[in-house]
Design an enzyme around this catalytic site. Structure first.
Site, PDB file in Angstrom:
ATOM      1  N   HIS A 156       7.745  -2.873  15.567  1.00 31.77           N
ATOM      2  CA  HIS A 156       8.942  -2.015  15.712  1.00 31.77           C
ATOM      3  C   HIS A 156       9.395  -1.893  17.176  1.00 31.77           C
ATOM      4  CE1 HIS A 156       8.660  -1.075  11.542  1.00 31.77           C
ATOM      5  NE2 HIS A 156       7.548  -0.374  11.645  1.00 31.77           N
ATOM      6  N   ASP A 190       4.504  -6.847   6.956  1.00 35.85           N
ATOM      7  CA  ASP A 190       4.299  -5.399   6.870  1.00 35.85           C
ATOM      8  C   ASP A 190       5.271  -4.807   5.834  1.00 35.85           C
ATOM      9  OD1 ASP A 190       2.980  -3.126   8.843  1.00 35.85           O
ATOM     10  OD2 ASP A 190       4.865  -2.445   7.956  1.00 35.85           O
ATOM     11  N   HIS A 192       7.097  -2.411   6.233  1.00 37.20           N
ATOM     12  CA  HIS A 192       8.322  -2.003   6.937  1.00 37.20           C
ATOM     13  C   HIS A 192       8.911  -3.190   7.685  1.00 37.20           C
ATOM     14  CE1 HIS A 192       5.620   1.516   6.577  1.00 37.20           C
ATOM     15  NE2 HIS A 192       6.736   2.090   6.151  1.00 37.20           N
ATOM     16  N   ASP A 279       0.132  -2.372   4.593  1.00 34.27           N
ATOM     17  CA  ASP A 279       0.628  -1.152   3.963  1.00 34.27           C
ATOM     18  C   ASP A 279       1.477  -1.493   2.736  1.00 34.27           C
ATOM     19  OD1 ASP A 279       2.433  -2.262   5.736  1.00 34.27           O
ATOM     20  OD2 ASP A 279       2.909  -0.386   6.778  1.00 34.27           O
TER      21      ASP A 279
HETATM   22 ZN   LIG Z   1       4.341  -0.628   8.156  1.00 33.12          ZN
END
Ligand SMILES: [Zn+2]
Length: 336
Positions: A156, A190, A192, A279
């Protein structure tokens, strides 16, 4: 397989995050995650642990404009203090020429879940050095598949701002290091979207980026990760997003993997970097695809069969009871 670890991850243990309303929540990114992964891998003789080496600061500083901000702010913190940027000026603000106070952090940060503590700079730098150590092994033909046990995560953190538990982008730092030796593909697995990684290379033709993640219209990071983000300018066509619904099962997930594998095959990169988050597991407290512990072998196999020198960088994965086995299954797919 070589597992690159570092020495100071446990010093990074911020407690609170401010997100989704008035409550402060416990940060799930704890040193326990790394301990859980190490415990499982240490029990298997196929994994050999190597300590990350130090790299000159410039490898990280040259691509992260907020490098000095994080370094100085960390140095100004007392033990136990956590600093949260909480003023985000946005576009059109009159920005000062000299930014030398922690209070200016909102220029460099997207959120209030990524605090700076006294040790943040040291551990974030060491996390990037973990990825760099792996990249160096690939570049020098010492290894063909390497796992960098990075923490904090990196995907990120972008070329303008950091956030989302991430300070420096480990995969992007490794890619920059490898670029003089050949083209790079980065796949982000991931839960996200890897918004920082995408932004780093969205105008760079020599890096292909792809991400499989939860639909950002309902999940962090919300403002990036849609299917129509395909790269910009001369690099149009070198970014590929696969947003999927919550609770996606392996069958559908593997279809997205297959589409990305085909694109990588066509691109023919000299190096592959996998930003591997777990995740996506069915029992993850933050994520939420319906992937099972044993599914990660099959996912890993699809990328392993590309037979490209591969660096796997650890990203998310917050269930300490399962993350170790998930990582192990994924990595075993890369064993020859
Ligand atoms: Zn994540």
């Amino acid at each position: 397989m070589i597992v690159i670890e570092k020495y100071n991850d446990s010093l990074h243990n911020p407690y609170w995050k401010f997100q989704l309303g008035p409550e402060a929540y416990e940060i799930k990114d704890t040193p326990m995650r790394v301990e859980a992964i190490k415990k499982v891998l240490r029990e298997d003789k196929r994994f050999k642990f190597v300590t990350a080496r130090e790299f000159p600061e410039r490898y990280i500083a040259k691509i992260h404009p907020y490098h000095d901000y994080i370094k100085k702010t960390a140095a100004s913190m007392k033990e136990g203090e956590e600093f949260y940027p909480d003023l985000f000026p946005g576009e059109g603000a009159h920005l000062p020429k000299v930014v030398d106070s922690p209070l200016w952090g909102g220029i460099w940060c997207t959120d209030a879940v990524t605090p700076i503590t006294q040790k943040t700079y040291d551990v974030a730098r060491a996390s990037a050095e973990t990825a760099l150590t792996g990249a160096e092994m690939l570049r020098d033909h010492k290894q063909n598949r390497v796992y960098a046990l990075c923490r904090p995560s990196g995907h990120h953190a972008g070329p303008r701002v950091f956030g989302g538990y991430c300070y420096f982008n480990n995969a992007a730092t490794a890619a920059e290091y490898l670029l003089p030796s050949g083209t790079v593909a980065i796949v982000d697995l991931d839960f996200h979207h890897g918004n920082g990684t995408q932004e780093f290379f969205q105008e760079v033709k020599s890096v292909f980026t792809a991400s499989i993640h939860c639909d950002p219209s309902i999940e962090y990071p919300y403002f990036w990760g849609y299917a129509d983000e395909k790269g910009k300018g001369q690099a149009v066509g070198t970014n590929h997003n696969e947003p999927l619904p919550k609770k996606t099962e392996l069958h559908e997930y593997l279809k997205a993997v297959g589409r990305i594998v085909e694109k990588i095959r066509a691109y023919q990169p000299a190096f592959l970097i996998i930003a591997a988050g777990f995740d996506t597991h069915e029992d993850d407290p933050i994520g939420g695809f319906n992937l099972h512990t044993h599914d990660y072998f099959e996912i890993g196999k699809a990328f392993s069969l590309l037979n490209i020198p591969t660096l796997i960088c650890q990203e998310g994965g917050y269930n300490t009871a399962t993350v170790g086995e998930c990582v192990k299954n994924f990595l075993l797919a890369f064993e020859k």
